[in-house]
Enzyme design. Structure first.
Site, short mmCIF file in Angstrom:
data_model
loop_
_atom_site.label_atom_id
_atom_site.label_comp_id
_atom_site.label_asym_id
_atom_site.label_seq_id
_atom_site.Cartn_x
_atom_site.Cartn_y
_atom_site.Cartn_z
N HIS A 58 0.64 -0.77 0.20
CA HIS A 58 -0.02 0.31 0.35
C HIS A 58 1.56 0.95 0.22
CE1 HIS A 58 -3.19 2.60 1.87
NE2 HIS A 58 -4.18 2.15 1.26
N LYS A 93 3.17 4.50 -0.61
CA LYS A 93 3.21 5.70 -2.11
C LYS A 93 4.41 6.39 -1.40
CE LYS A 93 -1.55 5.45 -0.93
NZ LYS A 93 -1.67 3.79 -0.80
N ASP A 113 16.42 11.96 -7.82
CA ASP A 113 17.37 12.36 -6.99
C ASP A 113 18.50 11.79 -5.73
OD1 ASP A 113 18.11 12.96 -10.14
OD2 ASP A 113 18.41 14.81 -9.59
N HIS A 173 -9.88 10.56 2.54
CA HIS A 173 -8.88 9.66 2.05
C HIS A 173 -7.03 10.01 2.58
CE1 HIS A 173 -6.23 7.64 -0.69
NE2 HIS A 173 -7.00 5.94 0.22
N LYS A 231 -4.24 10.05 5.57
CA LYS A 231 -3.46 9.57 6.86
C LYS A 231 -2.91 10.58 7.96
CE LYS A 231 -4.09 6.73 2.60
NZ LYS A 231 -5.46 6.51 3.09
N ASP A 240 0.64 15.14 20.33
CA ASP A 240 0.72 16.64 21.25
C ASP A 240 1.56 17.93 20.72
OD1 ASP A 240 0.49 15.38 23.96
OD2 ASP A 240 2.31 14.53 24.11
#
Length: 515
Positions: free
Chosen positions: A164, A166, A171, A407, A409, A414
């Protein structure tokens, strides 16, 4: 009898096989970046600890795509891209086109894609793999000799566990991490569905850490070169045909997506990138990633899990926790943990999808089971509204499509640490799939995220509460806005009775571990 014969036939047809993958050649990313433009850009400013990295939030879908395109065009040595989904749509074609152009300039391109979204596109992937300076590998592939869907039965526990991750690395000096796959709905190019998502652009040491993680996946036994998977090397005519098809597709979309192309070309971020004037926030950061062996190992081998590195940040909470998680399935253990946090004085606020806004309704079931217990524990719950008015999202990561869906995440801990990545707070992310993300120690960064929540959460989401009536019965209520006016719903907003009945029926099934 006929049903049994049909079932046996289905299972027999699902005896998938994969080609030998021992001949793949290992390769490793560049991290020195010497002499490249991005190496100069990534130099830490005077007075900043050289161990820190610079970060820029990519809140809008347009900026997120522009950042990828601009980095690809700035690439001089390498591009390493790792994605769960790469759609066969406008932004998917634009993305691939940027990679091809980079490869044609002599840039080494390595593209690693999970197999969940590639059914029927193997030849195109192999054609890309056969191009000079370009390699394509497919992670945890389905067998190509049998029906894909039958393998969800015969290879359950294998093909049901996915990569999953991404990441987009250029470079070895710049990396984009976050929740976005490659597809129209992630980049404000889909008029029917807009994902409220979040990426972060990082330069400096964090990019080197991302390269190291990418290499582990790229050289893993589960990463199959696309040409190995289809069993042949496409000839020059096939490669040219794939290239021509892409050009024809882009021409066919020119009119329909003219406003999108204009918006891309006029992006403020594109101008700032080209001028080297990015407003970066600097801070120490740690890349957190699952070991790809997680997909092969027993689920109890938690030493392979990203969550083990993330746990100390959660266990050390003292004041506040804000969670953005589109698929939120806390389970009994997670519910008890949040309850314990509240009991020791930590304010816990969670933004997740509503039944109407989610793109995976079955996952909502795992959240609904624990919603009342979370509210009784003092956790503050917000559920995304599927209707977000344009004036409500000007300063947020939501767009004006006909349906909005969370979507992103991310966690803010704190008011100091921020996590951004691919990790959902559900068993599928924590136990089944592999994930990656970055945790940034930068109070200024955290303050921006908290400011957004304080300012916009009530504008784009419903606050869910438990209210006790005169009869002493607790009832759920959703307080929010509809067309800019305050409103209270007594059932899940903007849902039909059939949707709510479906959730009610699924609640009796013991499926939390697969959500």
């Amino acid at each position: 009898m006929s049903t049994l014969v049909l079932l046996l036939g289905l299972l027999a047809s699902g005896c998938a096989s994969l080609p030998d993958n021992t001949g793949r050649v290992e390769s490793y990313g560049f991290t020195d970046g010497g002499g490249t433009l991005l190496h100069q850009v990534s130099a830490t400013p005077h007075g900043v600890d050289p161990g820190q990295s610079g970060f820029l939030l990519l809140e809008s879908g347009l900026d997120a795509f522009v950042a990828r395109a601009a980095l690809a065009r700035a690439a001089q040595r390498s591009i390493d891209a790792q994605y769960y989904l790469l759609h066969d749509d406008l932004t998917g074609h634009l993305f691939i086109n940027e990679l091809i152009q980079a490869a044609e300039r002599g840039v080494r391109v390595r593209l690693l894609v999970d197999d969940m979204d590639l059914d029927g596109r193997e030849l195109g992937a192999a054609a890309l793999d056969a191009m000079p300076n370009m390699e394509v590998r497919i992670f945890n592939p389905f067998g190509r000799n049998v029906n894909r869907w039958s393998q969800f039965v015969t290879r359950f526990g294998s093909v049901t566990r996915r990569m999953h991750n991404k990441t987009f690395i250029v470079d070895g000096q710049a990396v984009i991490l976050g929740g976005r796959n490659i597809g129209n709905e992630y980049f404000e190019a889909d008029p029917a569905l807009a994902f409220g998502d979040l990426d972060v652009l990082g330069i400096g040491p964090i990019a080197g850490a991302a390269v190291t993680s990418f290499d582990v996946y790229w050289n893993h036994d589960l990463a199959y070169p696309a040409t190995t998977l289809i069993g042949e090397m496409p000839d020059a005519d096939t490669i040219a045909h794939v290239r021509d098809q892409m050009a024809v597709y882009m021409d066919s979309q020119a009119v329909a997506y003219a406003p999108y192309f204009t918006a891309l070309s006029e992006s403020r971020l594109a101008r700032r990138l080209s001028a080297g004037e990015l407003p970066l926030i600097w801070g120490h950061a740690e890349l957190l990633a699952d070991d790809p062996d997680k997909l092969l190992a027993d689920r109890r081998e938690t030493d392979l899990h990203l969550s083990q590195a993330l746990a100390p940040y959660f266990m050390g909470l003292k004041e506040s926790l804000v969670i953005f998680s589109p698929y939120f399935v806390p389970g009994a253990e997670g519910t008890d943990f949040f309850k314990a946090l509240v009991e020791r004085g930590v304010q816990v606020r969670i933004l997740t999808n509503s039944l109407a806004s989610t793109d995976v309704p079955i996952v909502h079931v795992g959240y609904v089971r624990h919603r009342r217990a979370l509210l009784r524990a003092g956790v503050e719950l917000y559920e995304m509204s599927r209707k977000v008015r344009p004036e409500q999202h000007k300063r947020s990561f939501f767009t004006g499509s006909s349906k909005a869906s969370l979507h992103a995440k991310s966690f803010v801990l704190d008011g100091r640490h921020v996590f951004i990545g691919s990790l959902n707070l559900d068993p599928r992310s924590l136990v089944e799939n592999t994930e990656v993300g970055v945790i940034i120690d930068a109070p200024e960064f955290a303050a921006r995220m908290l400011d957004w929540f304080e300012r916009d959460a009530d504008q784009v989401a419903f606050r869910v509460v438990l209210e006790t009536g005169d009869d002493g019965v607790e009832r759920l209520r959703w307080h929010g806005l509809d067309e800019g006016q305050p409103v209270t719903f007594t059932v899940d907003p903007y849902t039909s009775i059939w949707q709510r009945m479906g959730v009610g029926i699924l609640r009796v099934l013991p499926i939390d571990s697969q959500l």
